[in-house]
Design a protein around this motif. Structure first.
Motif, short mmCIF file in Angstrom:
data_model
loop_
_atom_site.label_atom_id
_atom_site.label_comp_id
_atom_site.label_asym_id
_atom_site.label_seq_id
_atom_site.Cartn_x
_atom_site.Cartn_y
_atom_site.Cartn_z
N HIS A 1 48.13 33.41 46.17
CA HIS A 1 49.34 34.16 46.53
C HIS A 1 49.46 35.49 45.77
CE1 HIS A 1 51.27 31.68 49.45
NE2 HIS A 1 51.25 30.59 48.69
N LEU A 2 48.52 35.78 44.87
CA LEU A 2 48.58 37.07 44.17
C LEU A 2 48.24 38.19 45.16
CD1 LEU A 2 46.74 36.25 40.80
CD2 LEU A 2 49.20 36.48 41.19
N PRO A 3 48.81 39.38 44.94
CA PRO A 3 48.53 40.46 45.87
C PRO A 3 47.05 40.84 45.89
CG PRO A 3 49.90 41.21 44.00
CD PRO A 3 49.77 39.74 43.89
N LYS A 4 46.56 41.18 47.04
CA LYS A 4 45.19 41.67 47.26
C LYS A 4 44.10 40.63 46.98
CE LYS A 4 45.63 46.62 46.61
NZ LYS A 4 45.14 47.74 45.87
N VAL A 5 44.47 39.36 46.86
CA VAL A 5 43.47 38.34 46.54
C VAL A 5 42.94 37.67 47.81
CG1 VAL A 5 43.23 36.00 45.61
CG2 VAL A 5 44.11 37.83 44.16
N ILE A 6 41.61 37.52 47.86
CA ILE A 6 40.99 36.66 48.88
C ILE A 6 40.45 35.46 48.11
CG2 ILE A 6 39.17 36.42 50.61
CD1 ILE A 6 39.16 39.47 50.91
N LEU A 7 40.97 34.28 48.39
CA LEU A 7 40.50 33.09 47.68
C LEU A 7 39.54 32.31 48.57
CD1 LEU A 7 41.73 31.27 44.93
CD2 LEU A 7 41.59 29.73 46.88
N CYS A 8 38.33 32.06 48.06
CA CYS A 8 37.33 31.35 48.86
C CYS A 8 37.03 29.99 48.24
CB CYS A 8 36.01 32.12 48.89
SG CYS A 8 36.18 33.80 49.47
N SER A 9 36.84 29.00 49.09
CA SER A 9 36.41 27.70 48.58
C SER A 9 35.77 26.88 49.69
CB SER A 9 37.58 26.94 47.97
OG SER A 9 37.10 25.88 47.17
N TYR A 10 35.31 25.69 49.33
CA TYR A 10 34.71 24.79 50.31
C TYR A 10 35.82 24.12 51.13
CZ TYR A 10 30.77 25.39 47.14
OH TYR A 10 29.79 25.92 46.36
N GLY A 11 35.45 23.72 52.35
CA GLY A 11 36.41 23.22 53.33
C GLY A 11 37.38 22.17 52.83
#
Lengths: 348, 369
Positions: B82-92
């Motif tokens: 939820h931080l601005p400009k963040v793309i969070l990636c993870s496994y399904g």
């Protein structure tokens, strides 16, 4: 000279143009798109009436009607595209009632900025699919949404079909009834997945997307009474069987060894952690019939190109839990549950 | 393909089942824990329980990386997303795990967070390169199996001088977890007779890594592959060891696992990651030296340093028995929520999320047994 200029019809630039907001505004641009792209592609007398509705006559019979929205990504995939898929999807929903598909409508939601060249490809593919299936697209609609609010093209098709007198789907399942599957499962889902941007892998696999009404016609000619019939699309074979088990209050016992799966699908599923039983199909059907009719149905199916690999994959059992159970290739027994969540996003 | 089908041969399975039947002592019970979620999944997917004698009981262990992650770490990941400009990636699977108040990364995405499912950390690196004006955070989870790729990603990020890539590191260690499980005296796990030992983890760390724990607690451990025949074969080996009152390590998965593991992978891990003082495990509590953190030299890629957040203690669902199920103290069907309020569609605890989780596997495949 002046009147000639007013009569001239400016051509829309199908080669380099893109969808603009005014293509959906109902004005001249909309009219041009319809007249220069949709009308010639679908070309039929009902569409040529150029009204807001199509008027047609049908012989007195039981009619079926269905609608299906298509939001697939990518729009073009090995073995098909959103256009042909939108035609076959609705034809198949009609065919699964044992009906002969008669007419389709097509509604397009286009995203601003989408290349008209691509749209033309889709529309021509759709028209070809409809023509080959002897079904006419007789009315339609076009709307345009702002850039970023759609994903290129969404297509909704609605279809009407007529059920022949002799066809009877009983919707009654009893223990020992046989389950018959028309061929290899999982081709469509895996073929589409192989094209995804973040997941490209090399495979010769093509989607099984195909119209099934001729296959069902052959089946009903051989045996007019089938207990139930469905094309296992989203949710795969496992989804269809679980829905039936719950709806008809029975259990199923299937044999993993009897279910046709291509090596390429099996391999891709192994790699991606998927189960072919849950992968979508767009040109397969599954039916349940009495044990005494099974052989006749199977012969009829195998005689049709879309049913060559048809196989009896299991039978109905009495089970108050309505479980789908499977004898695994390993010889053990397990439950085949509903699909949870999404195995693959946006596949049809 | 043949390499796979050979290990799923029903005829050989029948023979093995027969041998197991002959080997078991009918006058006793055999409580075997399959440590890894991968084994849990294979056991259920191929219907192994229906092939085994009734006095062999398989108990699911804590070896599902999604399941053992405490709620506070999931809450942390959600807060990062939820931080601005963040793309969070993870496994399904990680996207569906409920944090406090049943909020998950998927729900965060629905509320506007940019959360992306990737198949490997490599994809997250690519996303970072393609989006230089955004912060890409990879939510790294897993046992020793998924640790080497994280190590490689750290080195690549450093070599490429990426300014917008960081890792929220949650890698945990296997042998210490086994140790903690056996050491627990306040609420002991059932009297475990032996372990079906980790498969892919052991490829990395080697079969000798469990020697201490096996000897200290005098338990037999058989390192087993993930194919169904591997599991059957390992069960036969365990039964024989138990009957002979042997303990220690045997390796069934010799086609992939050596006694010392992968030197190259271990070197990469050593270079980039180091032991954490302590780390919380769902079900097992805080365990000293049970997890890895990013080394100082790679601080620039440590999401916990770049985005320090104060996360309150996670709130578990009150009736959820995941923590006991993870230790084999309870079975999924002993939980009041199992298959009623807690289902794969609406998971209340982590064991119901991943297909490797004991509850999800039992729900999907095992309700007939």
């Amino acid at each position: 000279m002046t009147t000639e200029i007013f009569k001239a019809k400016p051509k829309i630039n199908l080669k380099h143009g893109v969808v603009e907001m005014n293509h959906g505004a109902g004005g001249r641009a909309t009219h041009q798109l319809v007249e220069q792209l949709f009308m010639p592609a679908f070309d039929n007398p009902w569409l040529a009436q150029a009204q807001d509705q199509a008027s047609f006559q049908v012989e007195p019979s039981r009619l079926v009607m269905t609608t299906d929205s298509h939001v697939i990504s990518p729009l073009f995939f090995p073995g098909g595209d959103i256009g042909s898929l939108a035609v076959y999807g609705t034809i198949n929903d009609i065919a699964m009632a044992g009906a002969k598909p008669l007419y389709l409508s097509a509604s397009f939601i286009l995203e601003e900025g989408f290349a008209l060249r691509e749209l033309q490809k889709i529309v021509l593919s759709m028209a070809k699919a409809a023509r080959e299936a002897h079904v006419a697209v007789i009315t339609g609609d076009t709307k345009v949404v702002e850039k970023g609010k759609g994903d290129g093209v969404f297509i909704t098709t609605t279809g009407i079909g007529a059920v022949p007198q002799h066809v009877n789907i009983t919707h009654k399942l009893s223990p020992e009834d046989k389950i018959i599957l028309s061929g290899f499962i999982g081709d469509h889902g895996i073929a589409v997945m192989s094209q995804r941007q973040n997941l490209q892998f090399n495979t010769d696999l093509i989607s099984d997307s195909a119209p099934l009404h001729e296959l069902t016609k052959t089946m009903f000619e051989a045996v007019p009474h089938l207990n139930c019939l469905r094309d296992p699309t989203r949710g795969g074979l496992a989804g269809t069987l679980n829905e039936w088990a719950n709806h008809y209050d029975v259990g199923f016992f299937i044999d993993e060894n009897a279910i046709p799966v291509r090596d390429a699908v099996r391999g891709a599923c192994e790699l991606l952690g998927l189960d072919p039983l849950y992968v979508a199909n767009e040109g397969k059907l599954v039916t349940v019939c009495s044990a005494s009719d099974a052989e006749k149905v199977l012969i009829a199916m195998k005689a049709h190109p879309l049913g060559k690999q048809a196989a009896v994959i299991g039978e109905v059992i009495a089970d108050s839990n309505c479980f789908v159970q499977m004898k695994t290739i390993f010889g053990g027994t397990r439950i085949v549950d509903w699909l949870t969540g999404d195995q693959l996003p946006r596949i049809c | 393909m043949k390499y796979i089908s050979e290990f799923r041969n029903a005829e050989i399975a029948k023979g093995l089942a027969q041998k197991i039947q002959e080997a078991v002592d009918p006058n006793r019970q055999y409580a075997l824990m399959e440590f890894c979620g991968g084994h849990t999944h294979a056991i259920h997917r191929y219907g192994l329980p229906s092939l085994l004698p009734k006095n062999i009981e398989l108990i699911h262990g804590p070896g599902c990386p999604v399941c053992i992650l405490p709620i506070a770490r999931i809450d942390y990941a959600i807060a990062l997303s939820h931080l601005p400009k963040v793309i969070l990636c993870s496994y399904g699977d990680m996207l569906r795990v409920p944090g406090s108040d049943q909020y998950s990364l998927l729900k965060a995405r629905a509320k506007g967070a940019d959360v992306r499912m990737v198949y490997s950390i490599d994809d997250a690196l690519k996303i970072a390169e393609q989006n230089p004006s955004q912060e890409v955070i990879f939510f790294a989870i897993g046992f020793e199996t998924t640790t080497p790729p994280t190590a490689v990603a750290l080195m690549q990020a450093q070599a490429k001088k990426l300014k917008n890539f960081s890792i929220f590191c949650n890698h945990v260690l296997t042998p210490i977890a086994m140790h903690t499980l056996l050491e627990n005296t306040t609420e002991p796990s059932p009297n475990l007779d032996g372990f079906i030992g980790p498969s892919h983890v052991s490829i990395v760390i080697g079969s000798d890594a469990y020697k201490n724990v096996a000897e200290k607690f005098q338990k037999p451990v058989v390192i087993a592959g993930f194919e169904p025949l591997d599991v059957m074969h390992s069960i036969l080996m365990l039964v024989k060891m138990i009957n002979a009152q042997e303990y220690g390590i045997q390796n069934q998965y010799t086609r992939a696992v050596s006694s010392t593991g992968s030197t190259q992978a271990l070197k990469l891990i050593e270079k980039t990651l180091e032991l954490r003082d302590t780390f919380e495990w769902r079900g097992l509590g805080w365990i000293r030296h049970s997890a890895l953190q990013i080394r100082k030299e790679f601080d620039a890629f440590n999401a916990e340093l770049r985005f320090p957040l104060n996360i309150p203690e996670g709130k578990e669902h009150k009736a959820c028995e995941c923590s006991r199920i993870l230790r084999g103290v309870k079975k999924p069907q002993d939980c009041k929520l199992f298959a009623t309020a807690c289902t794969p569609e609406n998971p209340l605890g982590s064991c119901m999320v991943s297909s490797e989780g004991a509850c999800a596997a039992h729900y999907a495949y095992g309700r007939i047994s």
